[in-house]
Design a protein around this motif. Structure first.
Motif, PDB file in Angstrom:
ATOM      1  N   ARG A 195      47.939  46.518  45.026  1.00 55.86           N
ATOM      2  CA  ARG A 195      46.877  46.829  45.979  1.00 55.86           C
ATOM      3  C   ARG A 195      46.048  48.019  45.507  1.00 55.86           C
ATOM      4  NH1 ARG A 195      46.778  44.559  50.930  1.00 55.86           N
ATOM      5  NH2 ARG A 195      48.391  42.992  51.273  1.00 55.86           N
ATOM      6  N   LEU A 241      45.109  42.608  45.474  1.00 53.00           N
ATOM      7  CA  LEU A 241      44.569  42.111  44.209  1.00 53.00           C
ATOM      8  C   LEU A 241      44.680  40.596  44.085  1.00 53.00           C
ATOM      9  CD1 LEU A 241      45.726  44.865  41.675  1.00 53.00           C
ATOM     10  CD2 LEU A 241      43.452  44.476  42.639  1.00 53.00           C
ATOM     11  N   LEU A 296      36.871  45.480  39.864  1.00 54.13           N
ATOM     12  CA  LEU A 296      37.948  44.545  39.569  1.00 54.13           C
ATOM     13  C   LEU A 296      37.458  43.548  38.522  1.00 54.13           C
ATOM     14  CD1 LEU A 296      39.120  43.754  43.222  1.00 54.13           C
ATOM     15  CD2 LEU A 296      39.805  45.666  41.747  1.00 54.13           C
ATOM     16  N   TRP A 319      43.290  39.535  40.369  1.00 53.59           N
ATOM     17  CA  TRP A 319      42.321  40.416  39.740  1.00 53.59           C
ATOM     18  C   TRP A 319      43.036  41.636  39.161  1.00 53.59           C
ATOM     19  CZ3 TRP A 319      36.830  39.716  39.964  1.00 53.59           C
ATOM     20  CH2 TRP A 319      36.402  38.593  40.688  1.00 53.59           C
ATOM     21  N   SER A 320      42.439  42.227  38.168  1.00 53.88           N
ATOM     22  CA  SER A 320      42.993  43.454  37.588  1.00 53.88           C
ATOM     23  C   SER A 320      42.125  44.638  37.989  1.00 53.88           C
ATOM     24  CB  SER A 320      43.062  43.354  36.056  1.00 53.88           C
ATOM     25  OG  SER A 320      41.771  43.168  35.501  1.00 53.88           O
ATOM     26  N   ALA A 321      42.780  45.783  38.169  1.00 57.63           N
ATOM     27  CA  ALA A 321      42.086  47.003  38.564  1.00 57.63           C
ATOM     28  C   ALA A 321      42.550  48.141  37.677  1.00 57.63           C
ATOM     29  CB  ALA A 321      42.371  47.329  40.032  1.00 57.63           C
ATOM     30  N   ALA A 340      41.505  39.408  45.731  1.00 55.90           N
ATOM     31  CA  ALA A 340      40.686  40.572  46.114  1.00 55.90           C
ATOM     32  C   ALA A 340      40.425  40.545  47.617  1.00 55.90           C
ATOM     33  CB  ALA A 340      39.385  40.605  45.324  1.00 55.90           C
TER      34      ALA A 340
END
Length: 628
Positions: free
Chosen positions: A101, A115, A190, A174-176, A118
């Motif tokens: 998150r 994530l 993201l 998604w990646s953050a 999103a």
């Protein structure tokens, strides 16, 4: 027809309106709450069985395919999504699930972004609590799937052709950046990479309740990609705090090309989907005070839809939109889509700010102003002005009442003059009734002649009652639907002007250790607090200033009116009861001054049936007392 009959008709009509409202709107609360709880339990138990459709908006969005009128995709299709997980034992456990998150922290909000997809599925409102007690729990607006009352929003892309499998949806991970946190000063980006397509989503938030989502897709492949951005809000089950009043809309709503569309939860389940295409607007889900809303780019045509995508007994209410974007060129081409997401309190000034500064069309219509909007809006504007000026919305109600009295002063003044004249004519009218008691037609002719001679309109006495009815209901609407009045204190024991007076005469205003309203069957009529009593006394006092009806039956009806109104209005918002008391008190003062000016004696002793020495004093000092 004499003046007392006209007044009686006006009061009976007023009472009829209030009684109809009570019967049709304020239904037995226990029965309604029980039905809501049953739906909630069914939705909770059936959450896992909702299947892929529970998060996947199956059949909810138009399938990108052959274009229809306006260039929007027209075929129906679905999104691929995972099955909803089992219901978690608590909200914290549901939040702990998933790939990670991104924290949200603003002056007004706290929560996180999931994530997976999103998703916005975790939001608390810092400034608002469940009760007037600042130590009570904060309002939780959004909840993750698997928790009780799941409520969430997410954005994605639909794709046609070879790119269909690459488009990010509600199940996309998604990646953050490590340690990323969203605040008004720090937007978050993201990323999702699928083959030749790279998706970047930059999320920013202001200091209130508006999120901005900017999606960019880059195409490194050799073929063009046709993509369609969308936004979705989903609510699992009927909210537990559903007000369920006829005068209030709760459920799906949106503005499509400046036209407001509304669908209650029950209607979504029973009547099927609602679909409309527009350019400019927004859509979402509204509660009494809270709103979750999506707004695509205001210059882009979009297709919006409301529907129930759940199973029988486990509804999932959804609002969604999809926008047709230009084809993304190959070999480094890109496309960008912007959208807004609002999640928070329906503060009128804030909604109007977003409407003016961000161009969100008719955003203040998220507040249910009702059919009397031409009264509710100006009443709220004046009330809010005085509330901000004085810092007390109870005082603001008193000042608003003064303004209303000033607006209607000439009309009311004319009415009270007519009533004073009627009182002066009472002896002559009594003589006519006795003289012509066996010839009613002759009696009516003589009375009409008397009215013409004195230039008196007997209908004028109805006006003070009639003109208050629309203002009364408009103010009730304002008190009922505006967040600004929620938990707004007055003085003393009134800590929430939008709630009923918490005291009751039947437990000696809290001295006796029991709650009268909890008594079966009659409990609803026992919550008569201090302010309803004060209002009833003021109404009783006002009846003593009016000409006494000649008919004994009418006299009895008039005598019971203050009691009836006291019981009836005891269940209304205390702010409304305070308005009625203050308005009645000002009317008494106005009528008293007019009667004194016209030399009309009130006969206080006879009216109030006071002892002889008190009656003698009142008759000498009261309005219309002898000046000799």
């Amino acid at each position: 027809m004499d003046d007392s009959k006209n007044i009686l008709i006006a009061i009976v009509l007023s009472v009829a309106v209030l009684v109809i409202y009570q019967v049709l709107v304020v239904e037995p609360e226990a029965k309604r709450r029980k039905a809501i709880e049953e739906v909630q339990i069914a939705a909770q138990n059936g959450g896992a069985g909702a299947g892929a459709g529970s998060l996947g908006v199956d059949g909810a969005l138009p399938e990108p395919g052959a274009a229809v009128q306006g260039g929007l995709p027209g075929q129906q299709g679905g999104l691929t999504a995972p099955a909803a997980p089992d219901v978690a034992p608590d909200r914290a456990s549901a939040l702990a699930r998933g790939p990670g998150r991104v924290a949200i922290d603003t002056p007004t909000l706290t929560g996180s972004i999931n994530l997976e997809g999103a998703r916005f599925d975790d939001l608390e409102l810092k400034a608002y609590h469940e009760t007037p007690d600042p130590e009570s729990d904060r309002i939780i607006l959004l909840n993750p799937v698997g928790s009780d009352g799941a409520y969430l929003a997410f954005h994605g892309w639909r794709a046609a052709g070879d790119a269909a499998a690459s488009a990010p949806g509600p199940a996309t991970i998604w990646s953050a950046p490590a340690g990323a946190a969203l605040s008004p000063d720090t937007p978050v980006t993201l990323t999702y990479i699928a083959g030749e397509l790279t998706f970047e989503r930059t999320i920013s938030v202001d200091e209130n309740y508006m999120f901005r989502i900017e999606d960019t897709v880059r195409n490194a492949g050799a073929a063009p990609a046709q993509l369609f951005p969308y936004g979705v809000i989903q609510r699992f089950g009927v909210p537990s705090d559903l007000a369920n009043f006829m005068i209030l809309h709760e459920g799906a709503l949106g503005v499509f090309s400046d036209t407001l569309r509304e669908r209650k939860y029950k209607k979504l389940t029973n009547d099927g989907p609602f679909v409309e295409t527009a350019t400019g607007g927004w859509l979402g889900v509204t509660d009494k005070y809270w709103l979750a809303a999506l707004a695509p780019a205001q210059d882009a045509p979009f297709t919006g839809e409301f529907k129930d995508i759940g199973q029988p007994g486990a509804p999932i209410y959804q609002t969604s939109y999809i926008v047709k974007q230009p084809t993304v060129a190959p070999a480094g081409g890109s496309a960008t889509s912007e959208a807004l997401f609002f999640a928070g309190a329906k503060k009128v000034k804030l909604l109007r700010t977003y409407e003016n500064e961000l161009g969100v069309a008719a955003f203040d219509r998220a507040v249910d102003w009702g059919r009397l909007f031409f009264l509710t809006k100006p009443i709220f504007t004046v009330l809010n002005f005085f509330g901000q000026l004085t810092g007390n919305y109870g005082v603001a109600i008193l000042l608003l009442t003064l303004c209303v009295k000033l607006v209607f002063f000439p009309l009311a003044n004319q009415s009270y003059v007519a009533m004073s004249k009627m009182k002066k004519l009472q002896p002559e009218m009594t003589r006519m009734r006795e003289q012509y008691k066996d010839d009613r037609m002759k009696m009516q002719q003589e009375m009409v002649a008397l009215y013409k001679k004195e230039k008196l309109n007997p209908l004028a006495g109805c006006l003070p009652v009639l003109i208050q009815i629309p203002v009364f209901f408009a103010l009730y609407k304002v008190l009922f639907v505006t967040i600004e009045l929620r938990h707004a204190p007055f003085f003393g024991w009134i800590q929430d002007l939008s709630a009923v007076d918490p005291t009751s005469v039947f437990n000696l205003f809290g001295l006796l250790p029991f709650e009268p309203t909890a008594v079966p069957v009659v409990g609803a009529f026992l919550g008569i607090g201090v302010w309803p009593l004060m209002m009833g006394v003021a109404m009783w006092f006002q009846t003593k200033l009016n000409p006494p009806p000649a008919d004994p039956v009418q006299q009895q009806v008039f005598a019971l009116m203050p009691i009836f109104f006291t019981i009836l209005l005891a269940g209304f918002a205390s702010g409304l009861v305070i308005y009625w008391w203050w308005n009645t008190s000002l009317s008494i003062l106005q009528q008293w001054l007019i009667m004194k000016r016209m030399g009309v004696s009130v006969d206080w002793g006879a009216r109030f049936k006071t002892p002889g020495f008190i009656a003698k004093y009142l008759d000498k000092s009261g309005p219309g007392a002898s000046k000799s």
